[in-house]
Design a protein around this motif. Sequence first.
Motif, short mmCIF file in Angstrom:
data_model
loop_
_atom_site.label_atom_id
_atom_site.label_comp_id
_atom_site.label_asym_id
_atom_site.label_seq_id
_atom_site.Cartn_x
_atom_site.Cartn_y
_atom_site.Cartn_z
N PHE A 41 0.85 -1.38 0.17
CA PHE A 41 -0.22 0.07 0.06
C PHE A 41 1.02 1.25 -0.02
O PHE A 41 0.63 2.26 -0.70
N GLN A 42 2.08 1.11 0.77
CA GLN A 42 2.77 2.43 0.83
C GLN A 42 4.46 1.81 1.21
O GLN A 42 4.34 0.75 1.93
N ASN A 82 1.31 -2.72 4.11
CA ASN A 82 0.28 -3.63 3.29
C ASN A 82 -0.83 -4.36 3.78
O ASN A 82 -1.15 -5.29 3.06
N THR A 142 -2.36 4.81 -5.80
CA THR A 142 -3.36 4.41 -5.47
C THR A 142 -4.52 4.54 -6.72
O THR A 142 -4.24 5.44 -7.40
N LYS A 162 2.06 6.10 -3.70
CA LYS A 162 2.53 5.12 -2.68
C LYS A 162 3.84 5.16 -1.94
O LYS A 162 4.38 4.52 -1.12
N TYR A 201 0.28 4.78 6.63
CA TYR A 201 -0.65 3.56 6.90
C TYR A 201 0.10 2.64 8.00
O TYR A 201 1.13 2.86 8.12
N THR A 210 7.20 -0.93 -9.89
CA THR A 210 5.76 -0.46 -10.21
C THR A 210 5.57 -0.37 -11.61
O THR A 210 6.11 -0.84 -12.45
#
Lengths: 226, 226
Positions: free
Chosen positions: B113-114, B123, B155, B161, B168, B181
């Motif tokens: 997620f980051q 995640n 995102t 991210k 997060y 990515t």
Amino acid sequence: MEVGSKKALDIPSALGAVKDGDVIFFGGFGSNGNPSALIEGLSKTNLKNLTVVNNGGGSDDSGLGSLLESGAIAKIICSFPYERDSVIFRDLFQAGKIELELVPQGTLAERIRNAGAGLGGFLTKTGLGTEVAQGKQEIEVGGELYILEKPLRADVALLRADTVDTRGNLTYRGSARNFNPVMAMAARHTIVQASKEVALGETEPGVIVTPGIYVDQYVISGGGSI
Amino acid sequence: METVIAENLLLSREAMAKRVAQELQAGWVVNLGIGMPVLTTKYVGADQGVIVHSENGIIGMGPPPREGEEDDDVRNAGNEPTTLALGAALVHQADSFSLARGGRLNCAVLGGFQVSTSGDLANWRLPKNPTGNIGGAMDIASGANEVFAMMSHLTKQGEPKLVEELTYPVTTLACVTKIFTDIAVITVTGEGFVLEEVASGVGVEQVKACTAAPLLVSDALQDIPM
């Protein structure tokens, strides 16, 4: 009768050992190695206030899903609560109707292994600096920081195997082994759903994964994915 | 700088999996996480000399089965049908995670997620959700020698991210070494993020605009080889 001899039971008789308030292990990883017939049997009882230890939170079309829906489960201990396309657990959790203890998967397996091995806990780096470490003791060993994790035992284990012999010796197929062997060792009473019954001595001793001394009862049921 | 990159320039999930597969070296034991990372098994050549670990107890996982050749008892960490590669070994969950924590994973490829400039990985839980899926991610990320994050650069809402500090919840601190990515390959170094490769047709300034942290550019910057 041979030493430690057991015989196949029907599912309701085997489940007679489960009581209200029990902590129950469910073997398996999703549907793989999951004792689906035993869990389905459990969902037909009126048991209450159960604590279930399972890797996931149960998909809606599984026995665990039905059991959650029936309100029999007060608490779930797992690593992966939101299984794919699953809303039953999510709704119960968000409504405050079920307690969740979220445990990283390797820590979950090792806590169970510890209980079966008679150990008082272990030190792991898993979870350091995360929400999982909250409220847990941190201990430094050799200049490295660890979290203390404690053993996890159960009153009853419901497990899935490929073959069982009349002593309860078990073999597994493919990746269906997963949590089953460690759970067998850490429950006071272990009930196994096996696909096939074989004669004592038929399985090469070196191939047996779970020795029958850990198995109390078994049922024979193929049904679904092992 | 506009952070919207034309859809046709973004690498597909399959293209990202191909790129990650190229990174895996002969002799490595590699864990592939659920979702996009496990797609990589399709592109790891049988002669590449890589042993793929699946957290549910497979050491030597192969590519997905051909249609009609699925074995119900052989599943990956996402509970999808998979295959066993030649020479595979099967273990239970506690042994599977002993391997991960015990330093036997040369590399783990995980979704994210980051990721922060110091290699912290998030995640498992979105901040808006009361809980999330940890699964094996915390154990594997803390145990593997290297962690590759494989994820979209932004995102779905267009938020970067790659960030200076995680906002997060943390999965594991200081674990990510390289990020793959849909527009770039970036290493995580003591000096922060370094752009190594960029998708064909995407500009360095665009990647910078999509990254919420300082981004150094490698002297050997090249297009992502396809």
